[in-house]
Write an enzyme that holds these catalytic residues in place. Structure first.
Site, PDB file in Angstrom:
ATOM      1  N   ASP A  13      -0.108   2.852  -2.473  1.00  0.00           N
ATOM      2  CA  ASP A  13      -0.963   2.959  -1.287  1.00  0.00           C
ATOM      3  C   ASP A  13      -2.267   3.661  -1.681  1.00  0.00           C
ATOM      4  O   ASP A  13      -2.244   4.788  -2.176  1.00  0.00           O
ATOM      5  CB  ASP A  13      -0.246   3.755  -0.195  1.00  0.00           C
ATOM      6  N   ASP A 107      -4.655  -2.367   1.552  1.00  0.00           N
ATOM      7  CA  ASP A 107      -4.596  -1.211   0.660  1.00  0.00           C
ATOM      8  C   ASP A 107      -3.179  -0.811   0.258  1.00  0.00           C
ATOM      9  O   ASP A 107      -2.952   0.287  -0.234  1.00  0.00           O
ATOM     10  CB  ASP A 107      -5.296  -0.009   1.306  1.00  0.00           C
ATOM     11  N   GLU A 108      -2.199  -1.705   0.461  1.00  0.00           N
ATOM     12  CA  GLU A 108      -0.816  -1.393   0.110  1.00  0.00           C
ATOM     13  C   GLU A 108      -0.176  -2.520  -0.687  1.00  0.00           C
ATOM     14  O   GLU A 108      -0.430  -3.699  -0.434  1.00  0.00           O
ATOM     15  CB  GLU A 108       0.024  -1.157   1.374  1.00  0.00           C
TER      16      GLU A 108
END
Length: 393
Positions: A13, A107-108
């Protein structure tokens, strides 16, 4: 009972992603309360730094409220195009190294590195990958390493900011036990409050509630919640390249060169599949427009875009692609629109310059479409006279 095969799952993350990208562009912003979003009184906070969170600020909060809580906060309008570029940059690093990965949002990432211990050591390999991402992107990133997606994600949250945490096989329940129930994914503010009213404040207590009682409280969600509280998650890492696209195409009953009709149909199709995106809580990073002429020659044109699922953003690009593609001025038999490069996310992340009213408008539109069907609420320019209706496929 057959024992499940032991897996090794990593959750990556990017920490405060939007904020980190802004700090990468302007180093003077580091360590300061930073708000990403519109600057008007009606705007909302799309993201905020850890320093801003100390004042009680959170995403989706009205910007006016955030600035009352922290008058000296710095506001940046945000740049989804730059954020999308950095997301793709990190994706490229992971894709080059990982045997199997899933891009679950902008974003993960989840990685399945089962069996890696035989060759490199899972923790060592993941640590080196994290260092590589930081070096090549300049962005802070945290990871959790565990036996399933649920525990790895919770471990990542506990490792932040810019840290890493490994939960060994067999230690899932003991790791989760002391955490607040809100730490479990799918336990939002309302569910958390409901559990606390019943005296359930920690994951340990939640794991001890009989599954039948949880089902009585919450239906099928109660069963899923019991599994999570006990560290059980069998969901697989879905290879990113297998992420499905969303598309639609329409064949005219008679070949046409009516530009107004073509544009109206593009609007209708784009609104339809943009609604599907939001229904699935996804964003698209690539748009393709397709034209089939009367002579059956088929041409397509696509463009990579900043991740979005907002009608007004997608419509602009669809129309632009059509204008560039339609250059033969021949009769058209079929047109189509496809969204690909899908990731999880919601439309609020790219409304940096929009107001609370715009977000409320999208929510109201989707509420009506959910209740009555997507076709019952469309732009006025998209109302097609009966004699012009087409065949849907």
């Amino acid at each position: 009972m057959i024992a499940l095969q032991q897996r090794t799952i990593v959750h990556f993350d990017l920490d405060c992603f939007f904020v980190s990208v802004e700090c990468l562009q302007d180093d003077s912003l580091r360590g300061k309360p930073l708000l990403i979003g519109g600057s008007s009184d009606r705007a909302v906070v799309s993201a905020c730094s850890y320093e801003a969170r100390k004042f009680g600020i959170h995403s989706a909060m009205p910007m006016k409220t955030a600035l009352r809580l922290c008058p000296h906060a710095i506001v940046r309008s945000g740049d989804i195009e730059r954020y999308s570029e950095k997301s793709r940059e990190v994706t490229a690093v992971i894709a080059d190294q990982a045997p199997l990965y899933e891009k679950s949002s902008i974003d993960e990432f989840y990685l399945d590195i089962s069996g890696m211990d035989k060759f490199f050591g899972s923790l060592k390999w993941t640590t080196e990958l994290r260092k590589k991402i930081i070096k090549e992107s300049g962005l802070p990133i945290s990871f959790g390493l565990a036996s399933n997606k649920l525990v790895s994600k919770v471990a990542t949250d506990e490792a932040k900011p810019n840290g890493q945490l490994e939960i060994h096989f067999g230690e899932e329940k003991s790791f989760l036990a002391p955490l607040a129930v809100e730490k479990i994914p799918m336990v939002g503010r309302e569910t958390g409050a409901q559990l606390r009213r019943r005296g359930v404040e920690t994951v340990k207590t939640l794991s001890e509630v009989p599954i039948s009682l949880l089902e009585a409280w919450m239906g099928k969600n109660g069963i899923a919640l019991w599994k999570k509280a006990n560290g059980i998650d069998e969901s697989p890492v879905v290879p990113y390249y297998e992420q499905k696209s969303i598309s639609t195409e329409n064949t005219f009953p008679a070949d046409t060169i009516d530009i107004a009709l073509l544009h109206a149909e593009l609007v209708r199709m784009t609104e339809k599949i943009a609604f599907e995106l939001r229904q699935q809580n996804k964003l698209t990073g690539c748009i393709t427009v397709k034209i089939r002429y009367s002579d059956f020659q088929t041409v397509t044109k696509q463009a990579t875009i900043p991740y979005s699922c907002s009608d007004h953003v997608l419509l602009e690009k669809v129309k632009d692609l059509f204008q560039k593609l339609y250059d033969r001025r021949l009769l058209v038999r079929l047109i189509g629109v496809r969204f690909s490069h899908l990731v999880q996310g919601n439309y609020q992340i790219n409304l940096f310059d929009d107001s609370q009213e715009m977000i409320a408008l999208y929510q109201a539109i989707d509420h009506i479409k959910n209740r009555f069907g997507w076709q019952y609420l469309m732009k006025g320019t998209n109302v097609t006279p009966p004699e012009r209706k087409m065949y849907n496929r």
